[in-house]
Design an enzyme around this catalytic site. Structure first.
Site, PDB file in Angstrom:
ATOM      1  N   HIS A 191       0.842  -1.200   0.000  1.00  0.00           N
ATOM      2  CA  HIS A 191       0.000   0.000   0.000  1.00  0.00           C
ATOM      3  C   HIS A 191       0.871   1.241   0.000  1.00  0.00           C
ATOM      4  O   HIS A 191       1.904   1.305   0.668  1.00  0.00           O
ATOM      5  CB  HIS A 191      -1.014  -0.027   1.149  1.00  0.00           C
ATOM      6  CG  HIS A 191      -0.500   0.217   2.528  1.00  0.00           C
ATOM      7  ND1 HIS A 191      -0.329   1.483   3.048  1.00  0.00           N
ATOM      8  CD2 HIS A 191      -0.162  -0.635   3.528  1.00  0.00           C
ATOM      9  CE1 HIS A 191       0.091   1.385   4.303  1.00  0.00           C
ATOM     10  NE2 HIS A 191       0.213   0.118   4.620  1.00  0.00           N
ATOM     11  N   ASP A 218       5.687   2.908   7.108  1.00  0.00           N
ATOM     12  CA  ASP A 218       4.413   2.230   6.851  1.00  0.00           C
ATOM     13  C   ASP A 218       3.673   3.088   5.829  1.00  0.00           C
ATOM     14  O   ASP A 218       3.052   4.072   6.211  1.00  0.00           O
ATOM     15  CB  ASP A 218       3.616   2.086   8.150  1.00  0.00           C
ATOM     16  CG  ASP A 218       2.246   1.442   7.950  1.00  0.00           C
ATOM     17  OD1 ASP A 218       1.984   0.944   6.852  1.00  0.00           O
ATOM     18  OD2 ASP A 218       1.450   1.455   8.906  1.00  0.00           O
ATOM     19  N   GLU A 231      -5.274   1.588   2.237  1.00  0.00           N
ATOM     20  CA  GLU A 231      -5.096   0.463   3.169  1.00  0.00           C
ATOM     21  C   GLU A 231      -5.376   0.893   4.587  1.00  0.00           C
ATOM     22  O   GLU A 231      -5.979   0.163   5.366  1.00  0.00           O
ATOM     23  CB  GLU A 231      -3.669  -0.105   3.055  1.00  0.00           C
ATOM     24  CG  GLU A 231      -3.464  -1.411   3.823  1.00  0.00           C
ATOM     25  CD  GLU A 231      -3.031  -1.252   5.280  1.00  0.00           C
ATOM     26  OE1 GLU A 231      -2.983  -2.266   5.990  1.00  0.00           O
ATOM     27  OE2 GLU A 231      -2.763  -0.116   5.732  1.00  0.00           O
ATOM     28  N   GLU A 232      -4.921   2.086   4.925  1.00  0.00           N
ATOM     29  CA  GLU A 232      -5.012   2.532   6.324  1.00  0.00           C
ATOM     30  C   GLU A 232      -6.453   2.793   6.767  1.00  0.00           C
ATOM     31  O   GLU A 232      -6.718   2.975   7.950  1.00  0.00           O
ATOM     32  CB  GLU A 232      -4.152   3.791   6.535  1.00  0.00           C
ATOM     33  CG  GLU A 232      -2.649   3.575   6.314  1.00  0.00           C
ATOM     34  CD  GLU A 232      -1.974   2.725   7.379  1.00  0.00           C
ATOM     35  OE1 GLU A 232      -2.639   2.305   8.339  1.00  0.00           O
ATOM     36  OE2 GLU A 232      -0.775   2.468   7.224  1.00  0.00           O
ATOM     37  N   ASP A 254       4.218  -5.384   3.833  1.00  0.00           N
ATOM     38  CA  ASP A 254       3.852  -4.304   4.758  1.00  0.00           C
ATOM     39  C   ASP A 254       4.813  -4.332   5.938  1.00  0.00           C
ATOM     40  O   ASP A 254       5.613  -5.256   6.068  1.00  0.00           O
ATOM     41  CB  ASP A 254       2.401  -4.508   5.237  1.00  0.00           C
ATOM     42  CG  ASP A 254       1.701  -3.202   5.609  1.00  0.00           C
ATOM     43  OD1 ASP A 254       2.374  -2.286   6.139  1.00  0.00           O
ATOM     44  OD2 ASP A 254       0.485  -3.097   5.376  1.00  0.00           O
ATOM     45  N   HIS A 308       3.301   3.849  13.158  1.00  0.00           N
ATOM     46  CA  HIS A 308       2.312   4.947  13.152  1.00  0.00           C
ATOM     47  C   HIS A 308       2.776   6.148  13.973  1.00  0.00           C
ATOM     48  O   HIS A 308       1.959   7.012  14.288  1.00  0.00           O
ATOM     49  CB  HIS A 308       0.919   4.475  13.584  1.00  0.00           C
ATOM     50  CG  HIS A 308       0.210   3.722  12.499  1.00  0.00           C
ATOM     51  ND1 HIS A 308      -1.150   3.511  12.494  1.00  0.00           N
ATOM     52  CD2 HIS A 308       0.671   3.143  11.361  1.00  0.00           C
ATOM     53  CE1 HIS A 308      -1.484   2.823  11.400  1.00  0.00           C
ATOM     54  NE2 HIS A 308      -0.383   2.585  10.712  1.00  0.00           N
TER      55      HIS A 308
HETATM   56 CO    CO Z   1      -0.415   1.394   8.998  1.00  0.00          CO
HETATM   57 ZN    ZN Z   2       0.845  -0.597   6.469  1.00  0.00          ZN
END
Ligand code: CO
Ligand code: ZN
Length: 330
Positions: A63, A164, A194-195, A217, A304
């Site tokens: 992603h 990420d 994706e998130e 990922d 994150h």
């Molecule tokens: Co993420």
């Molecule tokens: Zn991710």
């Protein structure tokens, strides 16, 4: 070189739903290595490397969207209020500079905290406006912002916002470069949204009808002081082959094929059971009549947060593992 590719992937803007800049950057980067390149209504970018027609249809999904913030209101003093795109930690956004898609800059701060707790509802963005009208002229309702690139080079490791999942985008780009001709059709999907729920991959996996799908990922690494519960996946100890997370259970045959590929390639690997989280594999494995799927994870510290940290060596080994996986496939 992996480091250069990674830094190129980290620069472009791209919160969920606003992936145009990163899509264009990746398209330009992978064009020489793809037989076909197209995007779809979800904004996914799909690079195809054609096989002989006698092999499998193999989908890789990395992603390209990041987490971010979306403006939903401004108050009479000109402060913007925001809602998160994906799992944004409010406390970690305070006192940060953010950049909007149109290039406007802002700084994030918080209302006073009677109970000491940072929440999204208490955050505001100061864009230098003094009225609601002025603020919304700079950043209209629905505008999206994210953190600017700020990288730290920690020996073998690199720390920056949005490892990420731009670290996995770099791995997939390097895999396309490294793969020679095979009998398999390779579909490299740089997926969107994706998130906010693996929405791009859901559409792409349905449309492309692969025989097998691999999400690439990051995963949460452990090993930091007093971390509890412990997470026995570590940065620098090789890519992690996912067994399970909250979104999917890897198809055993796919998981085992990735492990066999690691052994053939002579790269270290780790087993990953993540008690939460999910990847594009959750969308791939549950589409159509069910498609065999798994995830190769890049161990990442501080996921994150603005200082997501990965190892360049783990990323290089991920490319080697995935190359061996394709080459070893019947
Ligand atoms: Co993420
Ligand atoms: Zn991710």
């Amino acid at each position: 070189m992996m480091k250069d590719t990674l830094l190129e992937m980290l620069k472009p803007f791209g919160p969920s739903g606003s992936e145009r800049a990163i899509r264009e950057k990746i398209a330009e980067t992978v064009r020489p290595y793809a037989d076909e390149l197209f995007s779809d209504a979800m904004g996914n970018l799909i690079a195809v490397k054609r096989g002989t027609g006698e092999g499998k249809r193999v989908l890789f999904s990395a992603h390209m969207d990041t987490i971010g913030l979306m403006v939903y209101a401004a108050d009479e003093k000109g402060f913007l209020r925001v809602t998160p795109l994906g799992g944004v930690n409010a406390a970690q956004m305070v006192a940060r500079k953010v950049v909007f898609e149109n290039g406007a800059e802002g700084v994030v701060y918080s209302e006073p905290l009677p109970d000491g707790k940072y929440t999204m509802g208490r955050l505001f963005i100061d864009v230098g406006a003094e009225t609601e009208e002025e603020a919304l002229k700079i950043a209209p309702i629905g505008s999206v912002c994210s953190l600017p690139l700020q990288a730290a080079f920690l020996g073998e490791r690199v720390s920056a916002p949005y490892m990420d999942n731009r670290s996995a985008c770099a791995v997939l780009v390097e895999l396309l470069k490294a793969l020679g001709p095979t009998k398999h059709d390779i579909f490299a999907v740089f997926s969107t949204q994706e998130e906010v729920g693996c929405r791009g991959a859901k559409a792409a996996a349905f449309a492309l009808e692969p025989d097998v799908g691999i999400a690439i990922d990051v995963t949460v690494a452990g090993g930091t002081p007093k971390a509890d519960p412990p997470m026995p996946v570590y940065v620098g100890k090789g890519p992690a082959v996912k067994v399970k997370d909250s979104g999917s259970i890897s198809t055993p045959a796919v998981r085992d094929a990735l492990i066999a590929a690691a052994k053939r390639a002579g790269v270290p690997f780790q087993y990953e059971v993540l008690p939460y989280g999910g990847t594009d594999a959750s969308a791939i494995v549950t589409t159509r009549g069910g498609i065999p799927a798994g995830t190769l994870s890049i161990p990442c510290l501080y996921v994150h947060s603005p200082v997501e940290t990965v190892s360049l060596r783990d990323m290089e080994q991920s490319v080697q593992l995935l190359k061996a996986y394709v080459e070893g496939m019947e």
